[in-house]
Design a protein around this motif. Structure first.
Motif, PDB file in Angstrom:
ATOM      1  N   LEU A  21       3.627   3.664  -0.844  1.00  0.00           N
ATOM      2  CA  LEU A  21       3.577   2.203  -1.812  1.00  0.00           C
ATOM      3  C   LEU A  21       4.633   2.796  -3.079  1.00  0.00           C
ATOM      4  N   VAL A  22       5.882   1.982  -3.264  1.00  0.00           N
ATOM      5  CA  VAL A  22       6.275   2.254  -4.663  1.00  0.00           C
ATOM      6  C   VAL A  22       6.241   1.149  -5.335  1.00  0.00           C
ATOM      7  N   GLU A  23       5.278   1.169  -6.389  1.00  0.00           N
ATOM      8  CA  GLU A  23       4.708  -0.199  -7.040  1.00  0.00           C
ATOM      9  C   GLU A  23       4.043   0.368  -8.532  1.00  0.00           C
ATOM     10  N   ASP A  24       4.237  -0.292  -9.397  1.00  0.00           N
ATOM     11  CA  ASP A  24       3.712   0.268 -10.691  1.00  0.00           C
ATOM     12  C   ASP A  24       2.508  -0.837 -11.052  1.00  0.00           C
ATOM     13  N   ASP A  25       2.338  -1.657 -10.340  1.00  0.00           N
ATOM     14  CA  ASP A  25       1.237  -2.922 -10.806  1.00  0.00           C
ATOM     15  C   ASP A  25       0.084  -2.523  -9.904  1.00  0.00           C
ATOM     16  N   PRO A  26      -1.095  -2.080 -10.802  1.00  0.00           N
ATOM     17  CA  PRO A  26      -2.457  -1.764 -10.154  1.00  0.00           C
ATOM     18  C   PRO A  26      -2.962  -2.838  -9.293  1.00  0.00           C
ATOM     19  N   THR A  27      -2.618  -4.008  -9.558  1.00  0.00           N
ATOM     20  CA  THR A  27      -3.197  -5.108  -8.878  1.00  0.00           C
ATOM     21  C   THR A  27      -2.595  -5.103  -7.311  1.00  0.00           C
ATOM     22  N   ILE A  28      -1.286  -5.012  -7.438  1.00  0.00           N
ATOM     23  CA  ILE A  28      -0.594  -4.977  -6.024  1.00  0.00           C
ATOM     24  C   ILE A  28      -1.003  -3.661  -5.380  1.00  0.00           C
ATOM     25  N   LEU A  29      -1.273  -2.694  -5.702  1.00  0.00           N
ATOM     26  CA  LEU A  29      -2.110  -1.305  -5.012  1.00  0.00           C
ATOM     27  C   LEU A  29      -3.381  -2.043  -4.447  1.00  0.00           C
ATOM     28  N   GLN A  30      -4.133  -2.642  -5.215  1.00  0.00           N
ATOM     29  CA  GLN A  30      -5.344  -3.018  -4.813  1.00  0.00           C
ATOM     30  C   GLN A  30      -5.222  -3.988  -3.671  1.00  0.00           C
ATOM     31  N   PHE A  31      -4.088  -4.999  -3.772  1.00  0.00           N
ATOM     32  CA  PHE A  31      -3.872  -6.139  -2.897  1.00  0.00           C
ATOM     33  C   PHE A  31      -3.486  -5.187  -1.376  1.00  0.00           C
ATOM     34  N   VAL A  32      -2.801  -4.363  -1.654  1.00  0.00           N
ATOM     35  CA  VAL A  32      -2.276  -3.542  -0.459  1.00  0.00           C
ATOM     36  C   VAL A  32      -3.531  -2.863   0.338  1.00  0.00           C
ATOM     37  N   GLN A  33      -4.075  -2.115  -0.450  1.00  0.00           N
ATOM     38  CA  GLN A  33      -5.399  -1.525   0.228  1.00  0.00           C
ATOM     39  C   GLN A  33      -6.315  -2.588   0.746  1.00  0.00           C
ATOM     40  N   GLN A  34      -6.433  -3.830   0.080  1.00  0.00           N
ATOM     41  CA  GLN A  34      -7.304  -4.682   0.774  1.00  0.00           C
ATOM     42  C   GLN A  34      -6.647  -5.233   2.058  1.00  0.00           C
ATOM     43  N   ALA A  35      -5.134  -5.523   2.143  1.00  0.00           N
ATOM     44  CA  ALA A  35      -4.644  -5.859   3.180  1.00  0.00           C
ATOM     45  C   ALA A  35      -4.967  -4.945   4.266  1.00  0.00           C
ATOM     46  N   LEU A  36      -4.764  -3.643   4.026  1.00  0.00           N
ATOM     47  CA  LEU A  36      -4.872  -2.709   5.069  1.00  0.00           C
ATOM     48  C   LEU A  36      -6.441  -2.559   5.691  1.00  0.00           C
ATOM     49  N   LEU A  37      -7.337  -3.250   5.060  1.00  0.00           N
ATOM     50  CA  LEU A  37      -8.414  -3.245   5.695  1.00  0.00           C
ATOM     51  C   LEU A  37      -8.453  -4.071   7.164  1.00  0.00           C
ATOM     52  N   LEU A  38      -7.328  -4.870   7.242  1.00  0.00           N
ATOM     53  CA  LEU A  38      -7.164  -5.461   8.593  1.00  0.00           C
ATOM     54  C   LEU A  38      -6.566  -4.816   9.570  1.00  0.00           C
ATOM     55  N   ARG A  39      -6.104  -3.521   9.288  1.00  0.00           N
ATOM     56  CA  ARG A  39      -5.745  -2.328  10.249  1.00  0.00           C
ATOM     57  C   ARG A  39      -6.481  -1.116   9.753  1.00  0.00           C
ATOM     58  N   GLN A  47       1.581   6.911  -3.240  1.00  0.00           N
ATOM     59  CA  GLN A  47       1.779   5.803  -4.076  1.00  0.00           C
ATOM     60  C   GLN A  47       2.772   6.475  -5.170  1.00  0.00           C
ATOM     61  N   ALA A  48       3.671   5.762  -5.694  1.00  0.00           N
ATOM     62  CA  ALA A  48       4.478   6.113  -6.633  1.00  0.00           C
ATOM     63  C   ALA A  48       4.614   4.861  -7.655  1.00  0.00           C
ATOM     64  N   GLY A  49       4.411   4.978  -9.191  1.00  0.00           N
ATOM     65  CA  GLY A  49       4.283   4.103  -9.986  1.00  0.00           C
ATOM     66  C   GLY A  49       5.812   3.793 -10.902  1.00  0.00           C
ATOM     67  N   SER A  50       6.506   4.795 -10.702  1.00  0.00           N
ATOM     68  CA  SER A  50       7.974   4.722 -11.385  1.00  0.00           C
ATOM     69  C   SER A  50       9.307   5.288 -10.387  1.00  0.00           C
ATOM     70  N   LEU A  51      10.275   5.141 -10.783  1.00  0.00           N
ATOM     71  CA  LEU A  51      11.500   5.796 -10.198  1.00  0.00           C
ATOM     72  C   LEU A  51      11.441   7.290 -10.073  1.00  0.00           C
ATOM     73  N   ALA A  52      10.966   7.538 -11.185  1.00  0.00           N
ATOM     74  CA  ALA A  52      10.797   9.309 -11.191  1.00  0.00           C
ATOM     75  C   ALA A  52       9.949   9.708 -10.408  1.00  0.00           C
ATOM     76  N   GLN A  53       8.736   8.992 -10.501  1.00  0.00           N
ATOM     77  CA  GLN A  53       7.607   9.657  -9.416  1.00  0.00           C
ATOM     78  C   GLN A  53       8.344   9.319  -7.808  1.00  0.00           C
ATOM     79  N   ALA A  54       8.913   8.149  -7.743  1.00  0.00           N
ATOM     80  CA  ALA A  54       9.190   7.961  -6.265  1.00  0.00           C
ATOM     81  C   ALA A  54      10.322   8.908  -5.769  1.00  0.00           C
ATOM     82  N   ARG A  55      11.262   9.251  -6.786  1.00  0.00           N
ATOM     83  CA  ARG A  55      12.167  10.466  -6.371  1.00  0.00           C
ATOM     84  C   ARG A  55      11.547  11.836  -6.243  1.00  0.00           C
ATOM     85  N   GLN A  56      10.606  12.042  -6.531  1.00  0.00           N
ATOM     86  CA  GLN A  56       9.756  13.266  -6.198  1.00  0.00           C
ATOM     87  C   GLN A  56       8.937  13.064  -4.992  1.00  0.00           C
ATOM     88  N   GLY A  57       8.209  11.890  -4.733  1.00  0.00           N
ATOM     89  CA  GLY A  57       7.343  11.885  -3.769  1.00  0.00           C
ATOM     90  C   GLY A  57       7.675  11.400  -2.573  1.00  0.00           C
TER      91      GLY A  57
END
Length: 233
Positions: A21-39, A47-57
Motif C-alpha cells: 500500500l502506498v498511502e499516507d492516511d492512517p485511516t485508509i491503512l486501517q480500512f484496507v486492513q479491515q477489508a483484508l479480513l474478508l480474505r 506500506q509507504a506513506g510518502s513518495l520518498a518511502q515508496a521509491r525505496q520500498g
C-alpha cells in the motif's frame, strides 16, 4: 509491518495475493486492513506513506498487487506508477484515490495503472477490484468508466466507417495473443481461455494486458472493438 498469515487450504488462483500500500492516511491503512479480513489468505506485506518511502520500498518487495494513492505528501502517485511499471512489470497496479477527474484517470493509466478505484467504496468492492485485476481484468469505478466510455465514443464517432489501409495490421500480435484475442471476442473469461489453450489463467491475464497496451485500450469491450477496426479479427 507484520504480514497476515495465509489461511490453510487452497481458495483458487488469487490465494497468493501479496499487497503493498502506498498511502499516507492512517485511516485508509486501517480500512484496507479491515477489508483484508474478508480474505485472510491474502497478505499486506508493506506500506509507504510518502513518495520518498515508496521509491525505496517498492523496488525489491515481493508484492504482486500495489495499491497506490495519487495524492502523496511529497509528490504524485503517478511517479510511483511509472517506477513500478519499469521495475515491477509483472505486478498489478491499482490506483486507490479520491481523485475522480478524467485527466487524473487517463494520466494514471498512461503511467501504467491497470485499475482505478475511488475511495469511498466498500471493503467488499475493494476486494472485488483486487480479485478482478488479479484475474486479468481492469477494474475502474463506475463513474470513471462512464467518463472513459464517453471519451471512447467520441473517438469512435471521429473514425471512418472503414479504416484506411494504414490502420490495418499496424499492430503486431504474437500467435498466442491472437488466439487469446479471438477467445475474448467470443466472450470467454480468463479461466475458460486458459483451459482451451492449456495455459494458466495468470498467463492469459498477461496476454490480455499486452493486448490492452498494444491497442491502447482499458477494457475487454474496447480491445475487441479496436481489434475489429484494425482488421485483427
Amino acid at each position: 509491518m507484520q504480514a497476515m498469515p495465509p489461511a490453510q487450504g487452497s481458495r483458487g488462483p488469487n490465494e497468493d495475493t501479496r499487497i503493498y500500500l502506498v498511502e499516507d492516511d492512517p485511516t485508509i491503512l486501517q480500512f484496507v486492513q479491515q477489508a483484508l479480513l474478508l480474505r485472510p489468505q491474502w497478505r499486506l506485506i508493506g506500506q509507504a506513506g510518502s513518495l520518498a518511502q515508496a521509491r525505496q520500498g517498492v523496488l525489491h518487495c515481493d508484492a504482486n498487487v500495489f495499491l497506490v494513492d495519487l495524492g502523496l505528501p511529497d509528490g504524485r502517485g503517478e511517479e510511483v506508477l511509472r517506477l513500478l511499471a519499469r521495475h515491477q512489470p509483472d505486478a498489478e497496479l491499482l490506483v486507490f484515490t479520491v481523485f475522480g477527474e478524467e485527466s487524473r484517470l487517463v494520466g494514471a493509466l498512461e503511467a501504467g495503472a491497470t485499475g482505478y478505484v475511488l475511495k469511498g467504496c466498500t471493503g467488499e468492492q475493494l476486494i472485488e477490484a483486487i480479485e478482478q485485476i488479479r484475474d486479468g481484468g481492469a477494474p475502474i469505478s463506475p463513474l470513471l468508466a462512464r467518463l472513459l466510455l464517453k471519451q471512447f465514443r467520441s473517438v469512435q464517432d471521429s473514425l471512418p466507417d472503414h479504416p484506411p489501409d494504414d490502420l490495418v495490421g499496424d499492430v503486431l500480435l504474437s500467435e498466442r495473443e491472437t488466439e487469446v484475442l479471438k477467445l475474448v471476442a467470443k466472450g470467454y473469461v480468463n479461466k475458460e481461455i486458459a483451459q482451451k489453450l492449456g495455459i494458466s489463467p495468470a498467463t492469459v491475464g498477461t496476454h490480455i494486458k499486452n493486448l490492452y497496451r498494444k491497442l491502447a485500450v482499458h477494457s475487454r469491450v474496447q480491445v475487441v472493438r479496436v481489434a475489429q477496426e484494425r482488421g485483427l479479427l
